[in-house]
Design a protein around this motif. Structure first.
Motif, PDB file in Angstrom:
ATOM      1  N   GLY A 197      -4.004  15.233   3.476  1.00 14.08           N
ATOM      2  CA  GLY A 197      -2.675  14.806   3.873  1.00 14.08           C
ATOM      3  C   GLY A 197      -2.640  13.827   5.026  1.00 14.08           C
ATOM      4  O   GLY A 197      -2.008  12.780   4.953  1.00 14.08           O
ATOM      5  N   ILE A 198      -3.336  14.166   6.103  1.00 11.27           N
ATOM      6  CA  ILE A 198      -3.255  13.357   7.322  1.00 11.27           C
ATOM      7  C   ILE A 198      -4.311  12.262   7.340  1.00 11.27           C
ATOM      8  O   ILE A 198      -4.014  11.083   7.530  1.00 11.27           O
ATOM      9  N   GLN A 199      -5.543  12.658   7.139  1.00  6.36           N
ATOM     10  CA  GLN A 199      -6.652  11.706   7.268  1.00  6.36           C
ATOM     11  C   GLN A 199      -6.554  10.585   6.252  1.00  6.36           C
ATOM     12  O   GLN A 199      -6.736   9.411   6.588  1.00  6.36           O
ATOM     13  N   SER A 200      -6.235  10.906   4.997  1.00  6.87           N
ATOM     14  CA  SER A 200      -6.165   9.857   3.973  1.00  6.87           C
ATOM     15  C   SER A 200      -5.042   8.872   4.279  1.00  6.87           C
ATOM     16  O   SER A 200      -5.171   7.674   4.011  1.00  6.87           O
TER      17      SER A 200
ATOM     18  N   MET B 265       0.861  -1.189   0.000  1.00  8.57           N
ATOM     19  CA  MET B 265       0.000   0.000   0.000  1.00  8.57           C
ATOM     20  C   MET B 265       0.892   1.232   0.000  1.00  8.57           C
ATOM     21  O   MET B 265       1.755   1.376   0.881  1.00  8.57           O
ATOM     22  N   VAL B 266       0.715   2.096  -0.988  1.00  3.77           N
ATOM     23  CA  VAL B 266       1.457   3.351  -1.032  1.00  3.77           C
ATOM     24  C   VAL B 266       0.474   4.496  -0.818  1.00  3.77           C
ATOM     25  O   VAL B 266      -0.380   4.768  -1.663  1.00  3.77           O
ATOM     26  N   ASN B 267       0.589   5.146   0.345  1.00 11.94           N
ATOM     27  CA  ASN B 267      -0.247   6.303   0.667  1.00 11.94           C
ATOM     28  C   ASN B 267       0.482   7.559   0.206  1.00 11.94           C
ATOM     29  O   ASN B 267       1.428   8.027   0.848  1.00 11.94           O
ATOM     30  N   ASN B 268       0.021   8.110  -0.909  1.00 17.08           N
ATOM     31  CA  ASN B 268       0.675   9.270  -1.520  1.00 17.08           C
ATOM     32  C   ASN B 268      -0.339  10.400  -1.693  1.00 17.08           C
ATOM     33  O   ASN B 268      -0.862  10.616  -2.776  1.00 17.08           O
ATOM     34  N   PRO B 269      -0.634  11.119  -0.609  1.00 18.21           N
ATOM     35  CA  PRO B 269      -1.667  12.160  -0.672  1.00 18.21           C
ATOM     36  C   PRO B 269      -1.138  13.484  -1.194  1.00 18.21           C
ATOM     37  O   PRO B 269      -1.093  14.492  -0.483  1.00 18.21           O
ATOM     38  N   GLY B 270      -0.688  13.503  -2.438  1.00 13.35           N
ATOM     39  CA  GLY B 270      -0.161  14.740  -3.004  1.00 13.35           C
ATOM     40  C   GLY B 270      -1.258  15.778  -3.183  1.00 13.35           C
ATOM     41  O   GLY B 270      -2.395  15.462  -3.507  1.00 13.35           O
TER      42      GLY B 270
ATOM     43  N   ALA C 128       9.625  18.633   4.062  1.00 11.16           N
ATOM     44  CA  ALA C 128       8.905  19.589   4.925  1.00 11.16           C
ATOM     45  C   ALA C 128       8.485  18.940   6.235  1.00 11.16           C
ATOM     46  O   ALA C 128       8.223  19.627   7.211  1.00 11.16           O
ATOM     47  N   GLY C 129       8.425  17.610   6.253  1.00 11.32           N
ATOM     48  CA  GLY C 129       8.069  16.914   7.481  1.00 11.32           C
ATOM     49  C   GLY C 129       9.184  16.861   8.495  1.00 11.32           C
ATOM     50  O   GLY C 129       9.005  16.367   9.612  1.00 11.32           O
ATOM     51  N   HIS C 130      10.359  17.374   8.127  1.00 13.50           N
ATOM     52  CA  HIS C 130      11.501  17.370   9.039  1.00 13.50           C
ATOM     53  C   HIS C 130      11.864  18.774   9.504  1.00 13.50           C
ATOM     54  O   HIS C 130      12.234  18.976  10.651  1.00 13.50           O
ATOM     55  N   GLU C 131      11.779  19.737   8.608  1.00 12.22           N
ATOM     56  CA  GLU C 131      12.103  21.098   9.002  1.00 12.22           C
ATOM     57  C   GLU C 131      11.521  22.070   7.981  1.00 12.22           C
ATOM     58  O   GLU C 131      11.324  21.747   6.821  1.00 12.22           O
ATOM     59  N   ASN C 132      11.249  23.276   8.462  1.00  9.49           N
ATOM     60  CA  ASN C 132      10.744  24.315   7.576  1.00  9.49           C
ATOM     61  C   ASN C 132      11.000  25.656   8.230  1.00  9.49           C
ATOM     62  O   ASN C 132      10.898  25.793   9.454  1.00  9.49           O
ATOM     63  N   SER C 133      11.319  26.655   7.434  1.00  5.28           N
ATOM     64  CA  SER C 133      11.650  27.961   7.991  1.00  5.28           C
ATOM     65  C   SER C 133      10.426  28.767   8.386  1.00  5.28           C
ATOM     66  O   SER C 133      10.517  29.726   9.141  1.00  5.28           O
ATOM     67  N   SER C 134       9.254  28.406   7.878  1.00  2.28           N
ATOM     68  CA  SER C 134       8.031  29.147   8.198  1.00  2.28           C
ATOM     69  C   SER C 134       7.650  28.948   9.659  1.00  2.28           C
ATOM     70  O   SER C 134       7.800  27.862  10.207  1.00  2.28           O
ATOM     71  N   LEU C 135       7.149  29.980  10.267  1.00  2.73           N
ATOM     72  CA  LEU C 135       6.718  29.883  11.661  1.00  2.73           C
ATOM     73  C   LEU C 135       5.364  29.198  11.760  1.00  2.73           C
ATOM     74  O   LEU C 135       5.117  28.429  12.670  1.00  2.73           O
TER      75      LEU C 135
ATOM     76  N   THR D 226       3.602  21.947   6.405  1.00  5.30           N
ATOM     77  CA  THR D 226       4.632  21.293   7.203  1.00  5.30           C
ATOM     78  C   THR D 226       4.008  20.481   8.332  1.00  5.30           C
ATOM     79  O   THR D 226       4.427  19.354   8.613  1.00  5.30           O
ATOM     80  N   ALA D 227       2.992  21.045   8.977  1.00  3.12           N
ATOM     81  CA  ALA D 227       2.329  20.336  10.077  1.00  3.12           C
ATOM     82  C   ALA D 227       1.733  19.025   9.597  1.00  3.12           C
ATOM     83  O   ALA D 227       1.834  17.992  10.270  1.00  3.12           O
ATOM     84  N   SER D 228       1.122  19.030   8.410  1.00  4.51           N
ATOM     85  CA  SER D 228       0.522  17.801   7.881  1.00  4.51           C
ATOM     86  C   SER D 228       1.596  16.760   7.563  1.00  4.51           C
ATOM     87  O   SER D 228       1.409  15.570   7.810  1.00  4.51           O
ATOM     88  N   LYS D 229       2.731  17.214   7.035  1.00  2.81           N
ATOM     89  CA  LYS D 229       3.818  16.287   6.708  1.00  2.81           C
ATOM     90  C   LYS D 229       4.443  15.716   7.978  1.00  2.81           C
ATOM     91  O   LYS D 229       4.818  14.538   8.029  1.00  2.81           O
TER      92      LYS D 229
END
Length: 196
Positions: free
Chosen positions: A113-116, A86-91, A144-151, A156-159
């Motif tokens: 992103g998260i729910q699917s 199963m590949v969950n790829n919610p692009g 983006a799931g590891h780091e992001n410059s945006s506050l 990023t939160a979903s990743k």
């Protein structure tokens, strides 16, 4: 991964990352079920997979629905007699800049992103247990799931949420022989943008 003679289901398989994953699995010997809501790009990907000599099927759904994902997995099993990967790829793409995101778009990003991904983990694990077999679940995220410059960044939160879901599921499902892993990619730019 040894994909020979396996059946893989890939969501968001019509373009970009999902298309690339589906083609790679097919070249490794897997039969593929392509899942998304738009038939045209899926059919293009299906043609490329057919050219590799592997079997392919297209299944149209909205991947934010758990029962629809369950139907897609049943389709994979009924069509090819098995279900192994199963590949969950919610692009998805944001419609507005982060500062301009409203409730509806925030909800869309969370659902997609998260729910699917959560539903995909659940229904795949249910099927593997039902079939009394080992299986593999691959969740797709990004750097983006590891780091992001945006506050403040819901993308990023979903990743990051997908990353945490993967970590938890890998521990929970390990005793059932189900491997849950995370693949993170950087920025994906469609090749069509370079075509003049």
């Amino acid at each position: 991964m040894n994909s020979k003679r396996k059946v893989a289901l890939v969501t968001g398989a019509g373009q970009n990352t999902g298309r690339g994953i589906a083609l790679r699995l097919a070249k490794e010997g897997a039969d593929i079920v392509l899942v998304d809501k738009d038939a045209t790009p899926l059919n293009d990907t299906a043609d490329e997979i057919t050219a590799t000599g592997r079997r392919v099927s297209v299944f149209l759904i909205d991947i934010t629905g758990r029962e629809q994902l369950r139907d897609a997995i049943d389709h994979a099993e009924n069509t090819f007699g098995s279900f192994d990967i199963m590949v969950n790829n919610p692009g998805f793409e944001r419609e507005n800049a982060e500062a301009d995101i409203g409730y509806e778009e925030a909800q869309r990003l969370i659902n997609h992103g998260i729910q699917s991904t959560l539903w995909g983990i659940q229904v795949a694990a249910d099927k593997f247990r039902q079939r009394r077999q080992k299986g593999t679940i691959i969740n797709i995220s990004s750097t983006a799931g590891h780091e992001n410059s945006s506050l403040v960044d819901i993308h990023t939160a979903s990743k990051m949420a997908v990353r945490v879901l993967t970590q938890a599921a890998s521990k929970e499902l390990a005793t059932d022989g189900i491997i849950v892993t995370l693949q993170c990619f950087g920025t994906i730019i469609p090749a069509a943008r370079y075509v003049s």
